[in-house]
Design an enzyme around this catalytic site. Structure first.
Site, PDB file in Angstrom:
ATOM      1  N   CYS A 107       0.966  19.934 -10.551  1.00 60.12           N
ATOM      2  CA  CYS A 107       0.350  20.011  -9.220  1.00 60.12           C
ATOM      3  C   CYS A 107       1.499  19.886  -8.228  1.00 60.12           C
ATOM      4  O   CYS A 107       2.043  18.800  -8.040  1.00 60.12           O
ATOM      5  CB  CYS A 107      -0.669  18.895  -9.012  1.00 60.12           C
ATOM      6  SG  CYS A 107      -1.343  18.889  -7.329  1.00 60.12           S
ATOM      7  N   CYS A 110       0.498  17.529  -4.928  1.00 56.51           N
ATOM      8  CA  CYS A 110       0.323  16.080  -5.065  1.00 56.51           C
ATOM      9  C   CYS A 110       0.286  15.713  -6.546  1.00 56.51           C
ATOM     10  O   CYS A 110       1.308  15.679  -7.201  1.00 56.51           O
ATOM     11  CB  CYS A 110      -0.907  15.601  -4.313  1.00 56.51           C
ATOM     12  SG  CYS A 110      -2.421  16.511  -4.684  1.00 56.51           S
ATOM     13  N   SER A 111      -0.923  15.453  -7.077  1.00 55.42           N
ATOM     14  CA  SER A 111      -0.997  15.050  -8.485  1.00 55.42           C
ATOM     15  C   SER A 111      -2.361  15.404  -9.076  1.00 55.42           C
ATOM     16  O   SER A 111      -2.889  14.647  -9.890  1.00 55.42           O
ATOM     17  CB  SER A 111      -0.736  13.547  -8.629  1.00 55.42           C
ATOM     18  OG  SER A 111      -1.682  12.803  -7.868  1.00 55.42           O
ATOM     19  N   CYS A 112      -2.956  16.525  -8.673  1.00 55.88           N
ATOM     20  CA  CYS A 112      -4.254  16.934  -9.206  1.00 55.88           C
ATOM     21  C   CYS A 112      -4.163  17.062 -10.730  1.00 55.88           C
ATOM     22  O   CYS A 112      -3.204  17.638 -11.257  1.00 55.88           O
ATOM     23  CB  CYS A 112      -4.684  18.255  -8.585  1.00 55.88           C
ATOM     24  SG  CYS A 112      -4.960  18.154  -6.798  1.00 55.88           S
TER      25      CYS A 112
END
Length: 222
Positions: A107, A110-112
Site C-alpha cells: 500500500c 499508507c498501510s491498507c
C-alpha cells in the site's frame, strides 16, 4: 503516560471521541472491535491457500468470488467482527502466482491490508522504506527478504487502497503432493500471502524482519 504523542494519535483520539459523542458507536463497541483485531492472525489466509491447492473448484471460487471463498474459512468480510456495522473493505482480490508470474502486495499511500484474512500487518509493511522502494526496485527489495526469483519470472506489484485489498495465492511447492490441508496451511505463511516469501517445506513461520534504513531512499519524499 507517554513522553510523546504523535499528530496521528491526537487525530485518532479526537475522531474516536467525536464518533462516540455523535452515537456512531459506543466506547464498548470500540473496545470490542480493537480487541478483535488485536487477536487476529493469518490462519484464515493460510487455510484459504491450502484449500485452493487441494481443491480445484475452491481455487476457482477464490479467484472468481474471493468474498464467498473467505466465508468457507471462517471470514465474513461484510461482518468480520460479528458485531457492529459492516466493513466497507469488501473488494478483495486473490492474485494467483504461476511459474512465470509472481505477485507482491503493498500500500504505497499508507498501510491498507486484508486484516480479516491475514491479521494485523507487520511493521515493515507499514514503513515508507518498503512502500516506496518495492515499486521502484522490486527485485532488490525481495532480495533483502531473501527471495531471489529467476530472471524469467515477471514480478507484478499490486497497490492496495481503502477499497481494494489483495492476497497472493502462491504456487504450490514441489514435494507436497501427498500433504494434507493442515500440513499445507502451516507453510502458507503470512509473508507468502504478501508475496515477499515462497512457501517452502519445513518453514512454518515468518522470518524476523528488523526495520532498517533504506539502501536507496527516495529523495525529497517522492
Amino acid at each position: 503516560m507517554v513522553e510523546e504523542v504523535t499528530d496521528f494519535e491526537v487525530l485518532e483520539i479526537a475522531l474516536r471521541e467525536l464518533a462516540i459523542e455523535k452515537g456512531l458507536f459506543t466506547a464498548e463497541d470500540h473496545r470490542r472491535y480493537t480487541e478483535f483485531f488485536e487477536q487476529l492472525g493469518p490462519v484464515p489466509g493460510s487455510r484459504l491457500v491450502a484449500k485452493a491447492w487441494c481443491d480445484p473448484s475452491y481455487r476457482q471460487l477464490a479467484l472468481d468470488d474471493p468474498i464467498a471463498a473467505c466465508k468457507e474459512v471462517g471470514v465474513d468480510w461484510l461482518r468480520p467482527t460479528g458485531f457492529g456495522t459492516p466493513s466497507d473493505f469488501t473488494a478483495l482480490h486473490i492474485l494467483e502466482d504461476t511459474p512465470t508470474l509472481h505477485h507482491v502486495i503493498v500500500c504505497t499511500l499508507c498501510s491498507c491490508y486484508p486484516r480479516p484474512l491475514l491479521g494485523n500487518s507487520p511493521e515493515w509493511y507499514r514503513t515508507p522504506n518498503y512502500r516506496r522502494r518495492i515499486v521502484r526496485w522490486p527485485r532488490q527489495v525481495l532480495g533483502e527478504f531473501g527471495l531471489h526469483l529467476p530472471e524469467g519470472v515477471e514480478v507484478r506489484i499490486e497497490d492496495s487502497n481503502s477499497k481494494h485489498r489483495f492476497a497472493v495465492l502462491p504456487v504450490r511447492p514441489a514435494g507436497t503432493e501427498d500433504w494434507s490441508e493442515d500440513q499445507l496451511a502451516e507453510i502458507a505463511t503470512r509473508d507468502c500471502l504478501i508475496g515477499v516469501a515462497l512457501p517452502t517445506p519445513g518453514i512454518t513461520a515468518n522470518a524476523d524482519r528488523p526495520v532498517h534504513p533504506a539502501a536507496h531512499p527516495i529523495d525529497g519524499g517522492k
